[in-house]
Design a protein around this motif. Structure first.
Motif, PDB file in Angstrom:
ATOM      1  N   LYS A  23       0.845  -1.212   0.000  1.00  0.00           N
ATOM      2  CA  LYS A  23       0.000   0.000   0.000  1.00  0.00           C
ATOM      3  C   LYS A  23       0.873   1.252   0.000  1.00  0.00           C
ATOM      4  O   LYS A  23       0.492   2.262  -0.575  1.00  0.00           O
ATOM      5  CB  LYS A  23      -1.037  -0.038   1.127  1.00  0.00           C
ATOM      6  N   GLY A  70      -3.682   7.310   6.502  1.00  0.00           N
ATOM      7  CA  GLY A  70      -2.659   8.320   6.806  1.00  0.00           C
ATOM      8  C   GLY A  70      -1.901   8.786   5.577  1.00  0.00           C
ATOM      9  O   GLY A  70      -1.797   9.987   5.315  1.00  0.00           O
ATOM     10  N   THR A  71      -1.359   7.845   4.787  1.00  0.00           N
ATOM     11  CA  THR A  71      -0.570   8.264   3.619  1.00  0.00           C
ATOM     12  C   THR A  71      -1.459   9.036   2.651  1.00  0.00           C
ATOM     13  O   THR A  71      -1.022  10.035   2.072  1.00  0.00           O
ATOM     14  CB  THR A  71       0.072   7.068   2.875  1.00  0.00           C
ATOM     15  N   ARG A  99      -4.910  12.798  14.190  1.00  0.00           N
ATOM     16  CA  ARG A  99      -3.530  12.515  13.739  1.00  0.00           C
ATOM     17  C   ARG A  99      -2.918  13.814  13.183  1.00  0.00           C
ATOM     18  O   ARG A  99      -3.445  14.428  12.265  1.00  0.00           O
ATOM     19  CB  ARG A  99      -3.528  11.389  12.694  1.00  0.00           C
ATOM     20  N   GLN A 147       5.982  10.534   6.493  1.00  0.00           N
ATOM     21  CA  GLN A 147       4.966  10.745   5.447  1.00  0.00           C
ATOM     22  C   GLN A 147       4.914  12.204   4.994  1.00  0.00           C
ATOM     23  O   GLN A 147       4.606  12.497   3.845  1.00  0.00           O
ATOM     24  CB  GLN A 147       3.590  10.306   5.941  1.00  0.00           C
ATOM     25  N   ASP A 294       5.786  -0.465  11.519  1.00  0.00           N
ATOM     26  CA  ASP A 294       4.528  -1.195  11.285  1.00  0.00           C
ATOM     27  C   ASP A 294       4.601  -2.670  11.672  1.00  0.00           C
ATOM     28  O   ASP A 294       3.564  -3.348  11.710  1.00  0.00           O
ATOM     29  CB  ASP A 294       4.100  -1.070   9.809  1.00  0.00           C
ATOM     30  N   LYS A 321      -0.501   6.572  15.353  1.00  0.00           N
ATOM     31  CA  LYS A 321      -0.972   5.812  14.188  1.00  0.00           C
ATOM     32  C   LYS A 321      -2.482   5.553  14.335  1.00  0.00           C
ATOM     33  O   LYS A 321      -3.189   6.345  14.949  1.00  0.00           O
ATOM     34  CB  LYS A 321      -0.114   4.569  14.010  1.00  0.00           C
ATOM     35  N   GLU A 322      -2.995   4.467  13.760  1.00  0.00           N
ATOM     36  CA  GLU A 322      -4.445   4.244  13.731  1.00  0.00           C
ATOM     37  C   GLU A 322      -5.063   4.290  15.133  1.00  0.00           C
ATOM     38  O   GLU A 322      -6.233   4.605  15.318  1.00  0.00           O
ATOM     39  CB  GLU A 322      -4.757   2.901  13.064  1.00  0.00           C
ATOM     40  N   ARG A 325      -0.804   2.572  19.525  1.00  0.00           N
ATOM     41  CA  ARG A 325      -0.489   1.140  19.432  1.00  0.00           C
ATOM     42  C   ARG A 325       0.253   0.605  20.648  1.00  0.00           C
ATOM     43  O   ARG A 325       0.178  -0.589  20.946  1.00  0.00           O
ATOM     44  CB  ARG A 325       0.329   0.877  18.156  1.00  0.00           C
ATOM     45  N   HIS A 367      -6.217  -2.072  11.824  1.00  0.00           N
ATOM     46  CA  HIS A 367      -6.015  -3.332  11.097  1.00  0.00           C
ATOM     47  C   HIS A 367      -4.897  -4.175  11.701  1.00  0.00           C
ATOM     48  O   HIS A 367      -5.015  -5.396  11.819  1.00  0.00           O
ATOM     49  CB  HIS A 367      -5.718  -3.030   9.626  1.00  0.00           C
ATOM     50  N   ARG A 368      -3.801  -3.513  12.104  1.00  0.00           N
ATOM     51  CA  ARG A 368      -2.650  -4.280  12.582  1.00  0.00           C
ATOM     52  C   ARG A 368      -2.881  -4.906  13.962  1.00  0.00           C
ATOM     53  O   ARG A 368      -2.211  -5.876  14.302  1.00  0.00           O
ATOM     54  CB  ARG A 368      -1.371  -3.433  12.556  1.00  0.00           C
ATOM     55  N   LYS A 392      -8.199  -2.253   5.846  1.00  0.00           N
ATOM     56  CA  LYS A 392      -7.401  -1.029   5.638  1.00  0.00           C
ATOM     57  C   LYS A 392      -6.152  -1.331   4.809  1.00  0.00           C
ATOM     58  O   LYS A 392      -5.735  -0.520   3.982  1.00  0.00           O
ATOM     59  CB  LYS A 392      -6.995  -0.421   6.986  1.00  0.00           C
TER      60      LYS A 392
END
Ligand SMILES: O=C(O)C1=C[C@@H](OP(=O)(O)O)[C@@H](O)[C@H](O)C1
Ligand SMILES: C=C(OP(=O)(O)O)C(=O)O
Length: 411
Positions: A23, A70-71, A99, A147, A294, A321-322, A325, A367-368, A392
């Motif tokens: 991705k 994010g990206t 974010r 990013q 990641d 991040k999402e 984490r 997702h992770r 995602k």
């Protein structure tokens, strides 16, 4: 969708999984294709984040919702800022609105872009009125997210005077910057990254007509590394399509998982991941993941499944991040019976024993979180809440697990 994973065993026969394109590479190439329509792309990621990138680049709407990506948010902020005459508001999910984007917006404003915050200063949504950008020198902080830097590099060659970026302080997630640089070079764009300086020269002639093939996603491969690491010696899974020299920093997995008794061989655009030996329970896995943030969740959960301790550093970007984490990993591993200590940039896992059964893992729209914990079904019965979050980055994740023998029940 909440699911239960019965305690599973993977089938001992050649197991082959094809993984969608990276991705990160896809989202860069989609922006570059919008700037240089001469290029064609193959094996583009079918992730939500790349779908939303494609939708946004085609959209004629005034408001574009990029959800959790994010990206997409960062790359499009730079892209639309440089599209004279285009006016657009970029918004996203509740988490996207938390974010930070100020470092990128400030850099673009310093270059002359017209961007305003719609709700909270420093965060999406943002309203962008595209302009011709002629200024070309800017300094930005480099330790929060790479990013922002990639976003500027992607548009650099389309600007009349190119770009010179001066990176301030420690540079985080460097392989992602090098990935951007490499893709620019593949298109014949003159760009360099030396010390704290990045230069991108304007591209005055057109880019040669060419097809770029996206390598499959190494972050997605990490979950299969974890599955093999948690399986008996002899287990072998083959994943395609991968290259021995990858643009993706997460390909460092191949060497990291040697420490878990997992060997990788490259052949015919595929990797074979093979469990060759058991890991001793008194192993301590020490890693600095500043270049591969990641895969931190995957590695922490592999260690927990194996009962071994780990000491992970370089994790300062995980909090933005999402989800946060670090906190999410601590909460979920502790529900399963582990002991975790976190700071704002490190995670320490104590060696562990039995794993609690039937725990429902919360995934925090990340997702992770779902994918990192799933391999634990090789060790215990477990549940995963909101399992659809995987789309995602990896929409076929659950069906691929079923293919290799995991028993999944929809609750
Ligand atoms: O440029 C990219 O494609 C990415 C860069 C990294 O972000 P940070 O630079 O914010 O760490 C990574 O975590 C993210 O998944 C993808
Ligand atoms: C952090 C991630 O993505 P993004 O920042 O692009 O939302 C990720 O995929 O782990």
């Amino acid at each position: 969708m909440n699911i239960s994973l019965e305690q599973s065993e993977i089938i001992q026969e050649p197991l082959q999984v094809t993984i969608t394109g990276s991705k990160s590479e896809s989202n860069r190439l989609l922006v570059l294709q919008a700037l240089f329509p001469n290029i064609s792309l193959e094996n583009i990621s079918n992730s939500d984040d790349s779908d939303v990138m494609q939708m946004a680049l085609k959209s004629t709407d005034n408001v574009i919702d990029i959800h959790h990506a994010g990206t997409t948010m960062r790359f499009l902020t730079a892209y639309f800022s440089s599209q004279a005459g285009k006016s657009v508001t970029l918004t996203g999910s509740k988490r996207m609105k938390e974010r930070p984007i100020k470092i990128l917006v400030d850099a673009l404003r310093d270059l002359g872009a017209d961007i305003t915050y719609v709700e909270n200063e420093g965060f999406p949504p943002i309203k962008i009125s595209g302009k011709k950008i002629t200024q070309n020198q800017v300094t930005l902080k480099a330790n929060v997210s790479s990013q922002y830097i990639s976003a500027l590099m992607l548009i650099g060659s389309s600007l009349e005077n190119g770009l010179k970026l001066t990176l301030d302080g420690e540079i985080t997630s460097v392989p992602y910057i090098k990935m951007t640089l490499n893709l620019l070079h593949q298109l014949g764009i003159d760009a360099a990254f030396e010390g704290q300086i990045i230069t991108v020269k304007p591209k005055t002639d057109s880019v040669d007509k060419q097809t770029l093939i996206v390598e499959s996603d190494w972050s997605s491969a990490s979950y299969f590394y974890s599955i093999v690491a948690l399986s008996p010696v002899g287990t072998l899974i083959t994943l395609s399509s991968y290259k021995e020299t990858s643009l993706q920093g997460d390909s460092v997995l191949a060497s990291i998982y040697n420490q878990f008794g997992v060997e990788t061989t490259f052949k015919d655009n595929a990797i074979s991941i093979h469990k060759v030996e058991e890991v001793s329970k008194d192993t301590l896995i020490t890693l600095d993941l500043v270049n591969a943030p990641d895969i931190a969740q995957t590695i922490a959960v592999t260690c927990f499944g194996l009962g071994v301790a780990c000491d992970l550093s370089g994790l300062h970007t995980l909090k933005i991040k999402e989800t946060d984490r670090l906190e999410a990993l601590k909460t979920e591993i502790e529900k399963l019976g582990g002991q975790v200590h976190v700071t704002d940039k490190t995670l320490v896992l104590e060696p562990s024993g039995t794993i609690n059964e039937n725990v429902a893992i919360d995934t925090y729209n990340d997702h992770r979180m779902a994918m990192a914990f799933a391999p634990l079904a090789l060790c215990t019965k477990l549940r995963v809440n909101d399992a659809e979050v995987v789309s995602k980055s990896f929409p076929e994740f659950w069906s691929d697990l079923e293919k290799i023998g995991f028993k999944i029940i929809n609750n």
